[in-house]
Design a protein around this motif. Structure first.
Motif, short mmCIF file in Angstrom:
data_model
loop_
_atom_site.label_atom_id
_atom_site.label_comp_id
_atom_site.label_asym_id
_atom_site.label_seq_id
_atom_site.Cartn_x
_atom_site.Cartn_y
_atom_site.Cartn_z
N SER A 113 0.89 -1.21 -0.12
CA SER A 113 -0.02 0.15 0.04
C SER A 113 0.87 1.22 -0.01
O SER A 113 0.85 2.18 0.98
CB SER A 113 -1.02 0.04 1.20
OG SER A 113 -1.84 1.22 1.03
N LEU A 137 -13.50 3.04 -6.39
CA LEU A 137 -12.10 2.81 -6.54
C LEU A 137 -12.12 1.85 -5.11
O LEU A 137 -11.83 2.18 -4.03
CB LEU A 137 -11.29 3.99 -6.48
CG LEU A 137 -9.86 3.64 -6.58
CD1 LEU A 137 -9.24 2.79 -7.85
CD2 LEU A 137 -9.40 5.10 -6.61
N CYS A 138 -11.68 0.72 -5.29
CA CYS A 138 -11.29 -0.35 -4.22
C CYS A 138 -9.86 -0.59 -4.12
O CYS A 138 -9.31 -1.18 -4.85
CB CYS A 138 -12.04 -1.65 -4.37
SG CYS A 138 -13.71 -1.50 -4.64
N SER A 139 -9.23 0.26 -3.13
CA SER A 139 -7.75 0.26 -2.62
C SER A 139 -7.47 0.41 -1.21
O SER A 139 -8.49 1.33 -0.64
CB SER A 139 -6.97 0.99 -3.53
OG SER A 139 -5.49 0.96 -3.35
N TYR A 158 -9.67 -2.25 -0.27
CA TYR A 158 -9.30 -3.11 -1.25
C TYR A 158 -10.07 -4.47 -1.10
O TYR A 158 -10.56 -5.14 -2.03
CB TYR A 158 -7.71 -3.42 -1.37
CG TYR A 158 -7.33 -4.53 -2.32
CD1 TYR A 158 -7.00 -4.22 -3.79
CD2 TYR A 158 -6.86 -5.86 -1.82
CE1 TYR A 158 -6.69 -5.03 -4.41
CE2 TYR A 158 -6.25 -6.63 -2.69
CZ TYR A 158 -6.07 -6.14 -4.23
OH TYR A 158 -5.74 -7.39 -4.93
N TYR A 168 -2.37 -1.62 -6.14
CA TYR A 168 -3.38 -2.69 -6.18
C TYR A 168 -4.67 -2.09 -5.77
O TYR A 168 -4.82 -1.44 -4.67
CB TYR A 168 -2.86 -3.57 -5.23
CG TYR A 168 -1.92 -4.64 -5.79
CD1 TYR A 168 -2.40 -5.77 -6.45
CD2 TYR A 168 -0.63 -4.34 -5.52
CE1 TYR A 168 -1.38 -6.77 -7.12
CE2 TYR A 168 0.34 -5.47 -6.10
CZ TYR A 168 0.00 -6.36 -6.84
OH TYR A 168 0.57 -7.35 -7.53
N ALA A 169 -5.59 -2.37 -6.85
CA ALA A 169 -7.02 -1.75 -6.89
C ALA A 169 -7.99 -2.68 -7.50
O ALA A 169 -7.44 -3.19 -8.61
CB ALA A 169 -6.88 -0.27 -7.06
#
Length: 589
Positions: A155, A227-229, A251, A215-216
């Motif tokens: 991250s 937006l998934c992170s 995420y 990473y997302a």
């Protein structure tokens, strides 16, 4: 730290507990990335093989690595005493993975694979090709339980690129995606590809070494986008900016968001080659439309701002390359392979716009240069001195773009064969760079241009001639390519590809010449619109290796024109001490 044999034993114990006859490791991450973060280096963790391509099959009494010819020599060296057997893909006498499974196992065999790295396409291919008596079992990753100190999902902090550098804001790119989505009759798309997400959001990070991605997952609906992170990666300023167009979600909650926000009635557009079963299983809707990610095609055709940025990056890189080459003592000097790549890195670092290397440098002298993907290490770091050829394949990230360049450098005196080999490779590079072709032409239709002179001499190389290049993103980018593989993606204006024919004599020397080229409009005639290439790379060829008698008058003029352009672009920018080298290296043939 556990040994490879300990890890194999632990995995086999876990397989017995799950009633699995075999376990597959496909060597990627949940986003089908070519290069992965440490967490997903499971192929190397279990086998010791550090190459970037290959798959593993573990059974009760066998451990197999399947990889292609680029890595045969490397794999043979790294697999010694590992308990693994090398399976040479596309080689007579060696089965592929499915053939091996079908001939090894009888009725009732269960073959496991981590569902987080198994794409829908890969699952479907196994279903069609595995014997009916063999069951593919997608499951939780067995490696998780036995890799005690397995790294976490990275991250790193993200930075936001201004529209002045990218050409379009994230809002504008979202609008482009939604317009294309509507044309496909779908209301939502889920993007898993990391470089696609970085391109659309105009965000960059460093979760994967050399690749400025994070990473997302990205879910784009008709009016909303998620937006998934990892939320810790955003500064307050960037979080505020993103909140105008994206809902920010952790995420690990992507499956929950998919299940909650995408209804069973919606038509969902997915790239089955990049979407894993984790995403598919979260969907309530089975009304799926399969196709290449919309963003993949959009980012492949660089906009004018991106192209200007790439030109600047190559100009700055050309300055570093020439300053480096001018300082290199190729007559009486002595270096190591790593030292040479570090000397070039030091020159690149002199520019304040340089951000870092775009991939691990390849610096291979003599026999090492015959390994297309050779990587020098502290344990295997040859001395570069005396007579020989050095293949130096490197690249840089700059604020405005990215570079990838290979030059073959002569140390000492060249043999007749080395000059002939180099010149044949050069002829192929020139032939491709100077091609004019009708709109709609595929890369594989041009590939022979780079190989024809080698073939005429009974020689060949076995890697692709050209891969797509990202804009301050990944050094390998699709969907376009130039290779013998019949990939039916037309070369379009704004697409950037490499032009890198080579020749590799095992145990002797390697030669590769790589320039980066961009598709540009050429002429329109009664027969249609034609395209050609603009060369971006600004660095002299190895003039002392060119056998002029093997070149036609047209080819001589092409080399002279290229070198004249290199001189004009660089002579006012390089160090004063580099000017004599630049003048000599670019002198007319």
């Amino acid at each position: 730290m556990s040994t490879l044999s300990d890890r194999l034993a632990a995995l086999r114990t876990a397989m017995v507990q799950q009633d699995l006859a075999a376990w597959i490791i496909n060597g990627t991450d949940p986003h089908s990335s070519e290069y992965v973060a440490d967490r997903w280096t499971t192929r190397e963790w279990i086998s010791g093989f550090s190459g970037s391509a290959g798959s593993v099959i573990i059974t009760a009494d066998e451990a197999l690595l399947f990889t292609d010819s680029r890595y045969f020599i490397q794999a043979e060296a790294e697999l010694k005493e590992s308990g693994f057997t090398l399976m040479k893909l596309h080689t007579p006498g060696y089965p592929d993975m499915v053939q091996y499974l079908n001939t090894t196992f009888s009725s009732g065999a269960r073959v496991g694979i981590a569902k987080e790295t198994l794409t829908i396409s890969e699952r479907d291919r196994y279903a069609k090709s595995l014997a009916a008596s063999i069951t593919l079992v997608p499951s939780e990753d067995l490696i998780d339980a036995i890799w005690r100190d397995r790294p976490l999902v990275p991250s790193t902090a993200v930075l936001e690129m201004a529209a002045e550098l990218t050409g379009f804001s994230a809002e504008a790119k979202l609008a482009q995606v939604r317009a294309e989505l509507a044309k496909k009759g779908a209301s939502v798309t889920i993007i898993s590809s990391l470089d696609d997400i970085a391109w659309l959001t105009n965000l960059r990070a460093s979760d994967v070494v050399y690749n400025p991605v994070f990473y997302a997952y990205l879910i784009v609906g008709e009016t909303q986008a998620w937006l998934c992170s990892n939320l810790s990666r955003y500064s307050e300023e960037i979080r505020s900016s993103l909140a105008e167009h994206f809902v920010l979600v952790p995420y690990e909650e992507v499956a929950e968001v998919i299940a909650k926000e995408i209804s069973a009635e919606e038509r969902v557009y997915l790239d089955f080659d990049r979407t894993t079963l984790v995403v598919e299983e979260a969907l309530k809707s089975d009304n799926l439309v399969s196709g290449r990610d919309i963003t993949t095609d959009l980012k492949a055709k660089k906009n004018p701002t991106e192209l200007e940025g790439m030109r600047r990056a190559h100009l700055l890189d050309g300055v570093a390359l020439v300053n480096f080459l001018a300082k290199l003592d190729t007559k009486a000097g002595s270096y190591t392979e790593i030292e040479i790549s570090e000397l070039l890195l030091a020159e690149r670092k002199r520019n304040k716009e340089f951000l870092g290397e775009s991939f691990h440098p390849i610096s291979g002298f003599n026999a090492n240069g015959a390994l297309p993907h050779y990587r020098a290490t502290e344990e295997h770091n040859s001395t570069v001195t005396g007579d020989g050829l050095l293949v130096l394949d490197t690249g840089g990230h700059y604020e405005s773009g990215m570079t990838d360049v290979t030059r073959t450098i002569l140390f000492g005196e060249a043999t007749v064969q080395q000059k002939q080999d180099y010149t044949l490779v050069l002829k192929g590079n020139l032939a491709l760079a100077s091609a004019r072709f009708p709109e709609g032409t595929f890369g594989y239709q041009l590939d022979v241009l780079a190989r024809q002179f080698l073939w005429d001499a009974g020689l060949a190389f076995f890697h692709g001639t050209g891969h797509g290049i990202g804009f301050r993103l990944n050094v390998h980018e699709g969907p376009q390519s130039i290779s013998p593989r019949a990939i039916t993606v037309a070369l379009e204006e704004g697409m950037i590809v490499s032009d890198e024919p080579g020749l590799y004599r095992e145990g002797e020397h390697g030669i590769r010449i790589e320039n980066i080229i961009v598709v540009q409009p050429d002429v329109t005639t009664d027969f249609g619109r034609f395209l050609s290439f603009e060369v971006l790379t600004i660095c002299p060829f190895e003039r002392t290796l060119i056998e002029k008698d093997l070149l036609s008058e047209t080819e001589i003029a092409m080399v002279d024109a290229y070198h004249s352009w290199v001189y004009d672009e660089l002579h006012e920018l390089v160090d004063e001490a580099a000017l004599p080298y630049l003048a000599a290296a670019t002198a007319p043939l």
